[in-house]
Design a protein around this motif. Structure first.
Motif, PDB file in Angstrom:
ATOM      1  N   VAL A 112       0.880  -1.116  -0.020  1.00  0.00           N
ATOM      2  CA  VAL A 112       0.185   0.156  -0.053  1.00  0.00           C
ATOM      3  C   VAL A 112       1.042   1.287  -0.022  1.00  0.00           C
ATOM      4  O   VAL A 112       1.855   1.300   0.891  1.00  0.00           O
ATOM      5  CB  VAL A 112      -0.931   0.114   1.403  1.00  0.00           C
ATOM      6  N   MET A 113       0.667   2.053  -0.965  1.00  0.00           N
ATOM      7  CA  MET A 113       1.396   3.338  -1.207  1.00  0.00           C
ATOM      8  C   MET A 113       0.639   4.506  -1.133  1.00  0.00           C
ATOM      9  O   MET A 113      -0.732   4.419  -1.255  1.00  0.00           O
ATOM     10  CB  MET A 113       2.302   3.248  -2.571  1.00  0.00           C
ATOM     11  N   LEU A 114       1.401   5.785  -0.632  1.00  0.00           N
ATOM     12  CA  LEU A 114       0.623   6.863  -0.557  1.00  0.00           C
ATOM     13  C   LEU A 114       1.724   7.871  -0.977  1.00  0.00           C
ATOM     14  O   LEU A 114       2.737   7.738  -0.617  1.00  0.00           O
ATOM     15  CB  LEU A 114      -0.030   7.213   0.816  1.00  0.00           C
ATOM     16  N   ALA A 115       1.343   9.053  -1.199  1.00  0.00           N
ATOM     17  CA  ALA A 115       2.215  10.312  -1.253  1.00  0.00           C
ATOM     18  C   ALA A 115       1.586  11.416  -0.236  1.00  0.00           C
ATOM     19  O   ALA A 115       0.323  11.772  -0.130  1.00  0.00           O
ATOM     20  CB  ALA A 115       2.279  11.112  -2.526  1.00  0.00           C
ATOM     21  N   THR A 116       2.290  12.277   0.725  1.00  0.00           N
ATOM     22  CA  THR A 116       2.034  13.107   1.453  1.00  0.00           C
ATOM     23  C   THR A 116       2.995  14.101   1.643  1.00  0.00           C
ATOM     24  O   THR A 116       4.572  13.722   1.626  1.00  0.00           O
ATOM     25  CB  THR A 116       1.634  12.480   3.143  1.00  0.00           C
ATOM     26  N   LYS A 117       2.736  15.139   1.992  1.00  0.00           N
ATOM     27  CA  LYS A 117       3.647  16.462   2.102  1.00  0.00           C
ATOM     28  C   LYS A 117       3.951  16.812   3.579  1.00  0.00           C
ATOM     29  O   LYS A 117       4.747  17.077   4.059  1.00  0.00           O
ATOM     30  CB  LYS A 117       3.221  17.604   1.274  1.00  0.00           C
ATOM     31  N   ASP A 118       2.598  16.465   4.385  1.00  0.00           N
ATOM     32  CA  ASP A 118       2.989  16.969   5.808  1.00  0.00           C
ATOM     33  C   ASP A 118       2.223  16.181   6.848  1.00  0.00           C
ATOM     34  O   ASP A 118       2.067  16.492   7.994  1.00  0.00           O
ATOM     35  CB  ASP A 118       2.066  18.263   6.026  1.00  0.00           C
ATOM     36  N   ALA A 119       1.862  14.853   6.339  1.00  0.00           N
ATOM     37  CA  ALA A 119       1.203  13.945   7.575  1.00  0.00           C
ATOM     38  C   ALA A 119       1.938  12.623   7.827  1.00  0.00           C
ATOM     39  O   ALA A 119       1.258  11.509   7.997  1.00  0.00           O
ATOM     40  CB  ALA A 119      -0.312  13.665   6.964  1.00  0.00           C
ATOM     41  N   HIS A 120       3.258  12.799   7.646  1.00  0.00           N
ATOM     42  CA  HIS A 120       4.097  11.574   7.852  1.00  0.00           C
ATOM     43  C   HIS A 120       3.927  10.974   9.193  1.00  0.00           C
ATOM     44  O   HIS A 120       3.905   9.636   9.409  1.00  0.00           O
ATOM     45  CB  HIS A 120       5.538  11.867   7.900  1.00  0.00           C
ATOM     46  N   GLY A 121       3.578  11.862  10.268  1.00  0.00           N
ATOM     47  CA  GLY A 121       3.683  11.117  11.666  1.00  0.00           C
ATOM     48  C   GLY A 121       2.437  10.538  11.723  1.00  0.00           C
ATOM     49  O   GLY A 121       2.446   9.109  12.423  1.00  0.00           O
ATOM     50  N   LEU A 122       1.252  11.022  11.060  1.00  0.00           N
ATOM     51  CA  LEU A 122       0.007   9.869  11.201  1.00  0.00           C
ATOM     52  C   LEU A 122       0.315   8.741  10.420  1.00  0.00           C
ATOM     53  O   LEU A 122      -0.135   7.589  11.096  1.00  0.00           O
ATOM     54  CB  LEU A 122      -1.001  10.968  10.559  1.00  0.00           C
ATOM     55  N   TYR A 123       0.585   8.721   9.444  1.00  0.00           N
ATOM     56  CA  TYR A 123       0.975   7.337   8.530  1.00  0.00           C
ATOM     57  C   TYR A 123       1.821   6.383   9.297  1.00  0.00           C
ATOM     58  O   TYR A 123       1.719   5.185   9.071  1.00  0.00           O
ATOM     59  CB  TYR A 123       1.213   7.767   6.925  1.00  0.00           C
ATOM     60  N   GLU A 124       2.825   6.967   9.863  1.00  0.00           N
ATOM     61  CA  GLU A 124       4.028   6.073  10.308  1.00  0.00           C
ATOM     62  C   GLU A 124       3.333   5.401  11.405  1.00  0.00           C
ATOM     63  O   GLU A 124       3.763   4.083  11.674  1.00  0.00           O
ATOM     64  CB  GLU A 124       5.247   7.093  10.951  1.00  0.00           C
ATOM     65  N   GLN A 125       2.127   6.013  12.194  1.00  0.00           N
ATOM     66  CA  GLN A 125       1.620   4.956  13.193  1.00  0.00           C
ATOM     67  C   GLN A 125       0.807   3.796  12.665  1.00  0.00           C
ATOM     68  O   GLN A 125       0.478   2.850  13.368  1.00  0.00           O
ATOM     69  CB  GLN A 125       0.377   5.918  13.838  1.00  0.00           C
ATOM     70  N   PHE A 126       0.578   3.898  11.273  1.00  0.00           N
ATOM     71  CA  PHE A 126       0.147   2.806  10.726  1.00  0.00           C
ATOM     72  C   PHE A 126       1.043   1.749   9.899  1.00  0.00           C
ATOM     73  O   PHE A 126       0.627   1.005   9.133  1.00  0.00           O
ATOM     74  CB  PHE A 126      -1.193   3.265   9.854  1.00  0.00           C
ATOM     75  N   GLY A 127       2.362   2.292  10.265  1.00  0.00           N
ATOM     76  CA  GLY A 127       3.182   1.134   9.466  1.00  0.00           C
ATOM     77  C   GLY A 127       3.869   1.781   8.198  1.00  0.00           C
ATOM     78  O   GLY A 127       4.577   1.189   7.325  1.00  0.00           O
TER      79      GLY A 127
END
Length: 147
Positions: A112-127
């Motif tokens: 599962v991939m995504l691109a984000t400019k400013d929400a790395h901390g949120l997505y890191e919580q989900f692996g």
């Protein structure tokens, strides 16, 4: 293509029922985002029609969304994630992501991939992490053809 899934959390609902998407609200939110503010309404409609959409509601009002492009077997791309500003800070983004990642069309894929400019901390919580081999990734940016 996908069986409709509904998730409940008190007065909040996440559904994959595409018929419940409140298109004007989605267009409004995406027009205010940094990643989709140049998309036409027509392009947004087409993208929703070809995606697995997770709509977040408070009662009957759509207050968020996540869109997933997936084959349901090998790959999924998470995009267009938003929560109405008035509802942020309540854990709804985390709950929405939990619903997305639990859905069979996403949970069954390896990547599962995504691109984000400013929400790395949120997505890191989900692996989510930076790509292990970024040299393997490529992209092509082009002007879409209209036919």
């Amino acid at each position: 293509m996908w069986t409709i899934a509904d998730y409940q959390n008190g007065p909040f609902t996440v559904t994959t029922d595409r018929r419940r998407v409140q298109l004007e609200r989605v267009v409004y939110f995406l027009a205010r985002s940094y990643w989709a503010n140049g998309r036409s309404r027509e392009t947004i409609v087409k993208s929703l029609d070809h995606s697995l959409c997770f709509s977040l509601f408070h009662g009957e009002r759509q207050i968020g969304m996540a869109r997933v492009i997936t084959d349901g077997a090998t790959f999924a791309y998470l995009c267009d994630v938003f929560i109405d500003e008035a509802y942020r800070g309540q854990g709804l983004g985390k709950w929405l992501l939990s619903c997305v990642l639990a859905h069979p069309g996403v949970a069954a894929v390896r990547k599962v991939m995504l691109a984000t400019k400013d929400a790395h901390g949120l997505y890191e919580q989900f692996g989510f992490t930076a790509p292990g081999e970024p040299e393997w990734l490529m992209e092509r940016i082009q002007e879409p053809r209209t036919e």
